[in-house]
Motif scaffolding. Structure first.
Motif, PDB file in Angstrom:
ATOM      1  N   THR A  96       0.832  -1.191   0.000  1.00  0.00           N
ATOM      2  CA  THR A  96       0.000   0.000   0.000  1.00  0.00           C
ATOM      3  C   THR A  96       0.872   1.249   0.000  1.00  0.00           C
ATOM      4  OG1 THR A  96      -1.961   0.993   1.050  1.00  0.00           O
ATOM      5  CG2 THR A  96      -0.199   0.221   2.524  1.00  0.00           C
ATOM      6  N   GLY A  97       0.224   2.406  -0.114  1.00  0.00           N
ATOM      7  CA  GLY A  97       0.949   3.672  -0.144  1.00  0.00           C
ATOM      8  C   GLY A  97       0.210   4.686  -0.993  1.00  0.00           C
ATOM      9  N   PRO A  98       0.712   5.920  -1.069  1.00  0.00           N
ATOM     10  CA  PRO A  98       0.033   6.973  -1.825  1.00  0.00           C
ATOM     11  C   PRO A  98      -0.034   6.650  -3.312  1.00  0.00           C
ATOM     12  CG  PRO A  98       1.772   7.873  -0.415  1.00  0.00           C
ATOM     13  CD  PRO A  98       1.944   6.401  -0.432  1.00  0.00           C
ATOM     14  N   ASN A  99      -1.008   7.236  -3.987  1.00  0.00           N
ATOM     15  CA  ASN A  99      -1.095   7.103  -5.437  1.00  0.00           C
ATOM     16  C   ASN A  99       0.179   7.641  -6.083  1.00  0.00           C
ATOM     17  OD1 ASN A  99      -3.691   6.018  -5.448  1.00  0.00           O
ATOM     18  ND2 ASN A  99      -4.650   8.030  -5.394  1.00  0.00           N
ATOM     19  N   ILE A 114      -1.215  -8.502  -2.855  1.00  0.00           N
ATOM     20  CA  ILE A 114      -2.282  -7.600  -3.290  1.00  0.00           C
ATOM     21  C   ILE A 114      -1.836  -6.149  -3.141  1.00  0.00           C
ATOM     22  CG2 ILE A 114      -4.623  -6.800  -2.877  1.00  0.00           C
ATOM     23  CD1 ILE A 114      -5.473  -9.487  -2.121  1.00  0.00           C
ATOM     24  N   ILE A 115      -2.000  -5.377  -4.230  1.00  0.00           N
ATOM     25  CA  ILE A 115      -1.803  -3.931  -4.190  1.00  0.00           C
ATOM     26  C   ILE A 115      -3.143  -3.316  -3.834  1.00  0.00           C
ATOM     27  CG2 ILE A 115      -1.009  -1.908  -5.467  1.00  0.00           C
ATOM     28  CD1 ILE A 115       1.072  -4.161  -5.318  1.00  0.00           C
ATOM     29  N   SER A 116      -3.225  -2.586  -2.740  1.00  0.00           N
ATOM     30  CA  SER A 116      -4.535  -2.078  -2.330  1.00  0.00           C
ATOM     31  C   SER A 116      -4.411  -0.894  -1.371  1.00  0.00           C
ATOM     32  CB  SER A 116      -5.351  -3.188  -1.661  1.00  0.00           C
ATOM     33  OG  SER A 116      -6.637  -2.727  -1.305  1.00  0.00           O
ATOM     34  N   HIS A 117      -5.484  -0.059  -1.392  1.00  0.00           N
ATOM     35  CA  HIS A 117      -5.630   1.016  -0.414  1.00  0.00           C
ATOM     36  C   HIS A 117      -6.655   0.642   0.654  1.00  0.00           C
ATOM     37  CE1 HIS A 117      -4.511   4.126  -3.757  1.00  0.00           C
ATOM     38  NE2 HIS A 117      -3.446   3.622  -3.184  1.00  0.00           N
ATOM     39  N   GLN A 118      -7.364  -0.459   0.450  1.00  0.00           N
ATOM     40  CA  GLN A 118      -8.537  -0.751   1.254  1.00  0.00           C
ATOM     41  C   GLN A 118      -8.184  -1.359   2.612  1.00  0.00           C
ATOM     42  OE1 GLN A 118     -11.695   0.000   0.608  1.00  0.00           O
ATOM     43  NE2 GLN A 118     -11.153   0.968  -1.342  1.00  0.00           N
ATOM     44  N   GLU A 119      -8.738  -0.753   3.659  1.00  0.00           N
ATOM     45  CA  GLU A 119      -8.472  -1.221   5.017  1.00  0.00           C
ATOM     46  C   GLU A 119      -8.895  -2.665   5.210  1.00  0.00           C
ATOM     47  OE1 GLU A 119     -10.008  -0.334   9.569  1.00  0.00           O
ATOM     48  OE2 GLU A 119     -10.338   1.174   8.006  1.00  0.00           O
ATOM     49  N   ARG A 120      -9.994  -3.075   4.584  1.00  0.00           N
ATOM     50  CA  ARG A 120     -10.492  -4.445   4.781  1.00  0.00           C
ATOM     51  C   ARG A 120      -9.530  -5.477   4.189  1.00  0.00           C
ATOM     52  NH1 ARG A 120     -16.648  -5.030   3.107  1.00  0.00           N
ATOM     53  NH2 ARG A 120     -16.228  -7.144   3.896  1.00  0.00           N
ATOM     54  N   ILE A 121      -8.817  -5.096   3.145  1.00  0.00           N
ATOM     55  CA  ILE A 121      -7.808  -5.996   2.591  1.00  0.00           C
ATOM     56  C   ILE A 121      -6.556  -5.980   3.461  1.00  0.00           C
ATOM     57  CG2 ILE A 121      -6.187  -6.309   0.655  1.00  0.00           C
ATOM     58  CD1 ILE A 121      -8.478  -5.689  -1.226  1.00  0.00           C
ATOM     59  N   LEU A 122      -6.122  -4.779   3.864  1.00  0.00           N
ATOM     60  CA  LEU A 122      -4.942  -4.677   4.724  1.00  0.00           C
ATOM     61  C   LEU A 122      -5.150  -5.437   6.034  1.00  0.00           C
ATOM     62  CD1 LEU A 122      -4.032  -0.886   4.306  1.00  0.00           C
ATOM     63  CD2 LEU A 122      -3.179  -2.835   3.002  1.00  0.00           C
ATOM     64  N   ASN A 123      -6.396  -5.494   6.475  1.00  0.00           N
ATOM     65  CA  ASN A 123      -6.700  -6.095   7.770  1.00  0.00           C
ATOM     66  C   ASN A 123      -6.618  -7.617   7.772  1.00  0.00           C
ATOM     67  OD1 ASN A 123      -7.392  -5.385  10.489  1.00  0.00           O
ATOM     68  ND2 ASN A 123      -9.396  -6.308  10.155  1.00  0.00           N
ATOM     69  N   ILE A 124      -6.486  -8.243   6.581  1.00  0.00           N
ATOM     70  CA  ILE A 124      -6.334  -9.701   6.561  1.00  0.00           C
ATOM     71  C   ILE A 124      -4.940 -10.106   6.074  1.00  0.00           C
ATOM     72  CG2 ILE A 124      -8.785 -10.231   6.304  1.00  0.00           C
ATOM     73  CD1 ILE A 124      -8.373 -10.565   3.326  1.00  0.00           C
ATOM     74  N   ALA A 125      -4.047  -9.117   5.924  1.00  0.00           N
ATOM     75  CA  ALA A 125      -2.687  -9.404   5.442  1.00  0.00           C
ATOM     76  C   ALA A 125      -1.802  -9.904   6.581  1.00  0.00           C
ATOM     77  CB  ALA A 125      -2.077  -8.156   4.826  1.00  0.00           C
ATOM     78  N   ASP A 126      -0.906 -10.834   6.252  1.00  0.00           N
ATOM     79  CA  ASP A 126       0.096 -11.277   7.217  1.00  0.00           C
ATOM     80  C   ASP A 126       1.237 -10.262   7.294  1.00  0.00           C
ATOM     81  OD1 ASP A 126      -1.129 -13.869   7.734  1.00  0.00           O
ATOM     82  OD2 ASP A 126      -0.502 -14.400   5.707  1.00  0.00           O
ATOM     83  N   LYS A 127       1.557  -9.657   6.146  1.00  0.00           N
ATOM     84  CA  LYS A 127       2.608  -8.642   6.080  1.00  0.00           C
ATOM     85  C   LYS A 127       2.087  -7.453   5.275  1.00  0.00           C
ATOM     86  CE  LYS A 127       7.068  -9.567   5.094  1.00  0.00           C
ATOM     87  NZ  LYS A 127       8.253  -9.966   4.284  1.00  0.00           N
ATOM     88  N   ILE A 128       2.430  -6.243   5.712  1.00  0.00           N
ATOM     89  CA  ILE A 128       2.077  -5.031   4.976  1.00  0.00           C
ATOM     90  C   ILE A 128       3.360  -4.320   4.574  1.00  0.00           C
ATOM     91  CG2 ILE A 128       0.968  -2.760   5.074  1.00  0.00           C
ATOM     92  CD1 ILE A 128      -1.064  -3.909   7.000  1.00  0.00           C
ATOM     93  N   GLN A 158       8.968   2.369   2.629  1.00  0.00           N
ATOM     94  CA  GLN A 158       8.920   3.183   3.841  1.00  0.00           C
ATOM     95  C   GLN A 158       8.747   2.348   5.100  1.00  0.00           C
ATOM     96  OE1 GLN A 158       9.452   6.350   3.804  1.00  0.00           O
ATOM     97  NE2 GLN A 158       9.091   7.003   1.693  1.00  0.00           N
ATOM     98  N   ALA A 159       8.084   1.224   4.973  1.00  0.00           N
ATOM     99  CA  ALA A 159       7.865   0.368   6.143  1.00  0.00           C
ATOM    100  C   ALA A 159       7.486  -1.031   5.675  1.00  0.00           C
ATOM    101  CB  ALA A 159       6.761   0.928   7.037  1.00  0.00           C
ATOM    102  N   VAL A 160       7.939  -2.035   6.409  1.00  0.00           N
ATOM    103  CA  VAL A 160       7.590  -3.433   6.149  1.00  0.00           C
ATOM    104  C   VAL A 160       7.412  -4.102   7.509  1.00  0.00           C
ATOM    105  CG1 VAL A 160       8.288  -5.632   5.137  1.00  0.00           C
ATOM    106  CG2 VAL A 160       8.985  -3.495   4.037  1.00  0.00           C
TER     107      VAL A 160
END
Length: 240
Positions: free
Chosen positions: A36-39, A191-205, A214-216
């Motif tokens: 994820t990240g800015p456009n 998955i490339i995504s901005h959506q919180e619901r997708i980020l919320n099921i990720a093992d790693k962001i 910027q962060a892993v």
């Protein structure tokens, strides 16, 4: 396991040479990884480099220790990397069953093809013989595309903003599919995504901005900062 070692990507345009990605080093071995990240930060470019659509200007890419830096998208597909476009392709004249059989690499029986459709929440009898054309919605096409990826059984499946161009109900259905995949898939999902619901099921962001990592970290480490709940990850100053 996929490894990116010091990957950079530059393009030339009317303003001269421009760097899209700079010195990206990343390991992907978890079951579900979200970027994820800015456009305009380089997310989709990174996905295309992993898939082989773009070739890195510098650095190396390894799949299970094998250097695939200069392998084509076709060669990478044979090695087990799938790529799902933001806008799935329509194939006039081909049925849904045809596509799933092509993905599996053999002529599937009706029951086998229907089983894959059922996994993505589609009523098989309504879709199995339909032509992949404009009669299918964006959400339906994306679920059929996921069924194809399941049929292929790939080591790494890359989805570039799967939520793009679909309505809220279809997005909710896709989330359900991804949640199920998270539990059952044998390989890795990226998955490339901005959506919180997708980020919320990720093992790693993975957070990328300005072409730089910027962060892993785990969901627990990264997501609170992205949502503004703490100062743990103050890197996204732009609207996501």
């Amino acid at each position: 396991m996929l490894e990116l070692q010091n990957v950079s990507y530059r393009v030339s345009d009317t303003d001269g040479e421009r760097e899209i990605l700079h010195d990206v080093s990343l390991t992907i071995e978890e079951r579900f990884v979200a970027i994820t990240g800015p456009n305009g930060g380089g997310k989709s470019t990174l996905a295309k480099i992993i898939a082989g659509i773009y070739q890195p200007t510098e650095g190396r890419i390894l799949l299970d220790g094998v250097d695939i830096t200069h392998a084509s998208i076709t060669e990478r597909a044979k090695l087990g990397i799938s790529y799902a476009f933001q806008q799935p392709v329509r194939f006039k004249g081909l049925t849904v069953r045809d596509l799933i059989s092509l993905a599996a690499g053999r002529d599937l029986s009706m029951n086998e093809a229907c089983a894959y459709l059922s996994e993505v929440g589609l009523c098989a009898r309504d879709y199995i013989n339909r032509e992949v054309n404009a009669s299918l919605s964006g959400g339906e096409l994306k679920r059929i595309e996921i069924a194809m990826i399941i049929a292929r059984g790939t080591k790494l499946s890359v989805f570039d903003e799967p939520e793009a161009g679909i309505d809220l109900w279809s997005f909710g259905s896709l989330i359900t599919v991804f949640e199920k995949l998270h539990e059952t898939v044998n390989g890795s999902i990226l998955i490339i995504s901005h959506q919180e619901r997708i980020l919320n099921i990720a093992d790693k962001i993975v957070v990328i901005a300005g072409g730089v990592l910027q962060a892993v970290g785990s969901r627990e480490e990264i997501l609170p900062g992205l949502l503004g709940q703490s100062g743990a990850c103050p890197v996204l100053k732009q609207k996501m």
